[in-house]
Design a protein around this motif. Structure first.
Motif, short mmCIF file in Angstrom:
data_model
loop_
_atom_site.label_atom_id
_atom_site.label_comp_id
_atom_site.label_asym_id
_atom_site.label_seq_id
_atom_site.Cartn_x
_atom_site.Cartn_y
_atom_site.Cartn_z
N THR A 1 0.54 -8.06 -8.86
CA THR A 1 1.16 -6.79 -8.61
C THR A 1 1.75 -6.70 -7.22
OG1 THR A 1 -0.86 -5.95 -7.88
CG2 THR A 1 -0.48 -5.48 -10.18
N GLN A 2 2.96 -5.93 -7.05
CA GLN A 2 3.60 -6.21 -5.78
C GLN A 2 4.09 -4.71 -5.05
OE1 GLN A 2 7.54 -7.70 -6.16
NE2 GLN A 2 8.11 -6.61 -7.93
N PHE A 3 3.90 -3.73 -5.90
CA PHE A 3 4.61 -2.35 -5.41
C PHE A 3 4.15 -1.23 -6.24
CE2 PHE A 3 7.95 1.05 -5.71
CZ PHE A 3 7.96 1.03 -4.18
N SER A 4 3.87 -0.16 -5.37
CA SER A 4 3.51 1.04 -6.23
C SER A 4 4.05 2.38 -5.53
CB SER A 4 1.94 1.21 -6.30
OG SER A 4 1.61 1.20 -4.71
N GLU A 5 4.07 3.20 -6.22
CA GLU A 5 4.81 4.56 -5.83
C GLU A 5 4.02 5.76 -6.64
OE1 GLU A 5 9.08 6.07 -4.41
OE2 GLU A 5 8.97 4.96 -6.04
N PHE A 6 3.54 6.90 -5.92
CA PHE A 6 3.39 8.01 -6.68
C PHE A 6 4.55 8.87 -6.89
CE2 PHE A 6 -0.45 6.47 -4.74
CZ PHE A 6 -1.44 6.96 -5.36
N ASN A 7 4.40 9.72 -8.05
CA ASN A 7 5.40 10.72 -8.40
C ASN A 7 5.27 11.93 -7.42
OD1 ASN A 7 3.36 11.84 -9.75
ND2 ASN A 7 4.42 12.38 -11.56
N ALA A 8 6.31 12.82 -7.61
CA ALA A 8 6.27 13.93 -6.64
C ALA A 8 4.90 14.96 -6.85
CB ALA A 8 7.46 14.62 -6.99
N ASP A 9 4.50 15.07 -8.02
CA ASP A 9 3.33 15.87 -8.24
C ASP A 9 2.09 15.12 -8.05
OD1 ASP A 9 3.49 14.91 -10.56
OD2 ASP A 9 4.01 16.68 -11.53
N VAL B 1 0.82 -1.05 0.06
CA VAL B 1 -0.14 -0.24 0.02
C VAL B 1 0.75 1.22 0.03
CG1 VAL B 1 -0.12 -0.06 2.57
CG2 VAL B 1 -2.01 1.12 1.27
N SER B 2 0.56 2.24 -0.66
CA SER B 2 1.17 3.54 -0.73
C SER B 2 0.42 4.91 -0.81
CB SER B 2 2.34 3.46 -1.80
OG SER B 2 1.63 3.50 -3.14
N PHE B 3 0.62 5.76 -0.28
CA PHE B 3 -0.04 7.07 -0.28
C PHE B 3 0.33 8.17 -1.44
CE2 PHE B 3 -2.41 5.81 3.50
CZ PHE B 3 -3.51 6.47 3.27
N SER B 4 -0.63 8.92 -1.89
CA SER B 4 -0.10 10.21 -2.58
C SER B 4 0.39 10.96 -1.70
CB SER B 4 -1.28 10.64 -3.45
OG SER B 4 -2.09 11.05 -2.71
N HIS B 5 1.27 11.90 -2.06
CA HIS B 5 1.89 13.14 -1.24
C HIS B 5 0.81 13.89 -0.70
CE1 HIS B 5 5.12 11.38 -3.84
NE2 HIS B 5 6.09 11.83 -2.63
N ASP B 6 -0.14 14.20 -1.30
CA ASP B 6 -1.19 15.00 -0.81
C ASP B 6 -2.17 14.40 0.04
OD1 ASP B 6 -2.59 13.68 -2.91
OD2 ASP B 6 -3.10 15.27 -4.24
N GLY B 7 -2.03 13.03 0.15
CA GLY B 7 -2.86 12.10 1.21
C GLY B 7 -4.39 12.22 0.66
N ARG B 8 -4.80 12.46 -0.59
CA ARG B 8 -5.87 12.43 -1.34
C ARG B 8 -6.40 10.79 -1.58
NH1 ARG B 8 -6.74 16.66 -5.78
NH2 ARG B 8 -8.53 15.64 -5.84
#
Length: 627
Positions: free
Chosen positions: A166-174, A123-130
């Protein structure tokens, strides 16, 4: 009664004598009336504070709340210390610290989601938390809206592309793109793929990138480029090379001369090991801090392939090699030791801002590191590698290169030379990858390597990306590895090590409470996440664990019906945390403060398990009066 309470409190706010501090810390030789409030629970102390003004002053006593904090959270009252005050948060008291822990720790289960059909791995979050994304062995990636109540925003079945899961996810900076990593079909497949999606109503696939091995995961270099890996075995099954590639997240269609793939590094791997779990860290730091941690120890503890001699007439100063000539006492010291003299002190009586304008005052500079797991003794990852990226530049346009006629002529000459050597009975020269000295110029060096002497099963960066938190299952002490195919046995206890990326030093205490039970062959990832105040990790004992980052004490456990693979905090509000498990559930936990802000009634909500150990007090003998 007022006099009894005031005997414990300090209404004037003055410092207590050292003897009384020791009495309160140890509960020895104190007047019995001074312990009245210290024997009450926190809610009772709060009610007593509403009785009268004198009691209100008493319940705000500094030593009372230090005593209650240490008692309720299982700390040694003589050793616990307050965090340093922040620039924006003001001073910190033991009462405010107690309130922070109680009100901001995620503790209420507000959402339990059953939309995955198989084990949920990440599980991964976006940087803005939305938004947050989850990956599962059912082959799907799900994009969720984090607002209460949590709901699915988008999803995609990756099995149509030949993915096993699927095993991993990551949001970019924006937060405009989502990187998703997965494993290809096959019983013993080590190949994988990276897919990039837009984070919008379309959830459109932008690109697919080959990734080998699959547990290199991939990571964002910046908002537009993704780092992937490629593994190639060399002379035999123990020696290989890991090539890292920089890939543009969306395909260019305006010009065929715009670069979308660019080689980054080529690392040499020995003893069946290779690069995994890529991370990018970028932060501001004083150059002298990097010199102390990186260069001073690189010659002693760094990777042998990265030990490079200083260029003639140059020294490592700040962030790179520089030409240095002895010029006075300061220049001679720099040539002799490689360390510049300390900056001059500001004159006596100078204002606080004058120090920043002193000529010797260092300014912070942005530095960027590639971080990955590797090894040198066995195939299991047990080392952390660092490669600085300050000088790396993205190639925006493809060089024209040789013409078709030149390429044909070059190939003809190569074939002619090959035929001449074969006619003369001379075998064509081939590199000997077992002889490192003869092939070292073909590979990139690793700036620094830290050996954690254990199996690394997860790692993440702090919010400011300065500190690296690593989940490790230790090896037996002084264990000798004789065969790289036979790694040491690993402990059931899991340690979380903290590494300063700037100085390459392990700092603070390791966090321990969680456990794992699988052996080396079946060992899998347990992801860890960090906020400003908390550290959390999954575990194989059917619980997730949360620690206070400053006090290094375990606060809570979060139950599941099976292994908890990953946890993630909401960066915009760390009072929200998500745990995912092999029991196919996604659980959302919120703090008291978060529930109040979202209007959630906590009366009937399930609660996490408090991992607090109340210190027992010795029973005191009652005083008897002779009649």
């Amino acid at each position: 009664m007022y006099n009894i309470i005031m005997g414990f409190g300090n209404p004037h706010g003055k410092a207590w004598p050292a003897s009384i501090k020791m009495d309160i810390a140890t509960d020895e030789a104190m007047p019995e009336q001074g312990l009245i409030f210290s024997y009450l629970d926190v809610s009772s102390i709060g009610r007593c504070g509403r009785v009268c003004r004198g009691w209100t002053e008493a319940v705000h006593d500094i030593l009372l709340w230090k005593h209650k904090f240490a008692e309720d959270f299982g700390l040694d009252v003589t050793a616990c210390k307050l965090p340093k005050p922040t620039k924006t948060g003001g001073s910190v008291t033991w009462r405010s610290e107690y309130r922070r822990v109680v009100e901001t720790t995620p503790c209420f289960l507000t959402d339990e989601l059953h939309d995955h059909d198989h084990q949920v791995l990440h599980v991964s979050f976006s940087h803005d938390g939305r938004h947050f994304a989850t990956c599962s062995k059912d082959g799907h990636v799900l994009l969720w809206d984090a607002a209460h109540p949590v709901r699915i925003r988008q999803y995609r079945d990756m099995r149509i592309f030949g993915w096993k899961y699927t095993q991993f996810s990551e949001f970019n900076a924006d937060d405009s793109l989502l990187l998703v990593s997965g494993v290809h079909l096959g019983d013993h497949s080590i190949t994988g793929e990276i897919a990039v999606f837009t984070v919008d109503d379309e959830f459109e696939l932008q690109c697919r990138i080959e990734n080998k091995p699959y547990d290199i995961f991939g990571t964002w270099f910046n908002s537009e480029y993704v780092v992937s890996g490629q593994l190639r075995w060399l002379s035999h099954d123990r020696v290989s090379e890991s090539k890292l590639w920089l890939n543009k997240a969306n395909q260019e269609i305006t010009s065929e001369h715009i670069s979308i793939v660019q080689p980054m590094f080529r690392f040499f791997n020995g003893n069946v090991c290779f690069c995994r779990m890529l991370r990018i860290a970028e932060f501001s730091v004083q150059p002298s801090v990097i010199w102390d941690g990186e260069v001073a120890e690189r010659a002693q503890t760094g990777n042998p392939m990265s030990r490079a001699a200083a260029p003639p007439g140059q020294r490592w100063v700040g962030l790179g090699w520089r030409e240095v000539e002895p010029d006075g006492e300061a220049g001679q010291q720099l040539m002799d030791t490689g360390e510049p003299p300390p900056p001059p002190r500001p004159p006596v009586g100078a204002a606080a801002g004058d120090e920043a304008r002193m000529p010797g005052k260092e300014e912070k500079r942005r530095v960027k590191y590639l971080i990955f797991t590797t090894g040198s003794k066995t195939y299991t990852p047990h080392q952390i590698g660092f490669k600085r990226l300050d000088g790396f530049r993205i190639q925006t346009r493809i060089a024209p290169g040789p013409s078709l006629r030149e390429r044909v002529e070059f190939r003809r000459r190569a074939e002619q030379l090959h035929e001449e050597l074969r006619a003369a009975g001379v075998p064509p020269p081939e590199p000997d990858y077992n002889d490192w000295e003869s092939v070292c110029d073909q590979f990139d060096s690793v700036d620094h390597v830290i050996d954690l002497h254990g199996h690394i099963i997860g790692m993440c960066l702090s919010p400011n990306q300065r500190y690296l938190f690593v989940n490790t299952r230790p090896w037996p002490e002084n264990y000798v590895i004789r065969n790289p195919h036979d790694p040491p046995p690993i402990a059931r206890e899991i340690d979380i090590h903290v590494i300063d990326v700037a100085t390459k030093k392990q700092i603070g205490k390791s966090y321990r409470a969680h456990r794992a039970y699988t052996c080396n062959e079946g060992c899998f990832f347990l992801f860890v996440d960090v906020t400003k105040h908390f550290v959390a990790s999954g575990a194989e004992d059917k619980h997730a664990y949360l620690w206070d980052r400053h006090h290094a004490v375990c606060l809570s456990r979060y139950p599941h019906a099976d292994v908890v693979n990953a946890v993630a905090f909401n960066p915009a509000d760390p009072g929200m945390m998500v745990t995912v498990s092999d029991d196919r559930t996604v659980k959302v936990w919120r703090s008291r403060l978060n529930c109040e802000q979202n209007g959630i009634d906590t009366a009937d909500l399930p609660h996490c398990i408090k991992h607090r150990t109340r210190r027992t007090r010795p029973r005191r003998r009652a005083h008897t009066t002779a009649t």
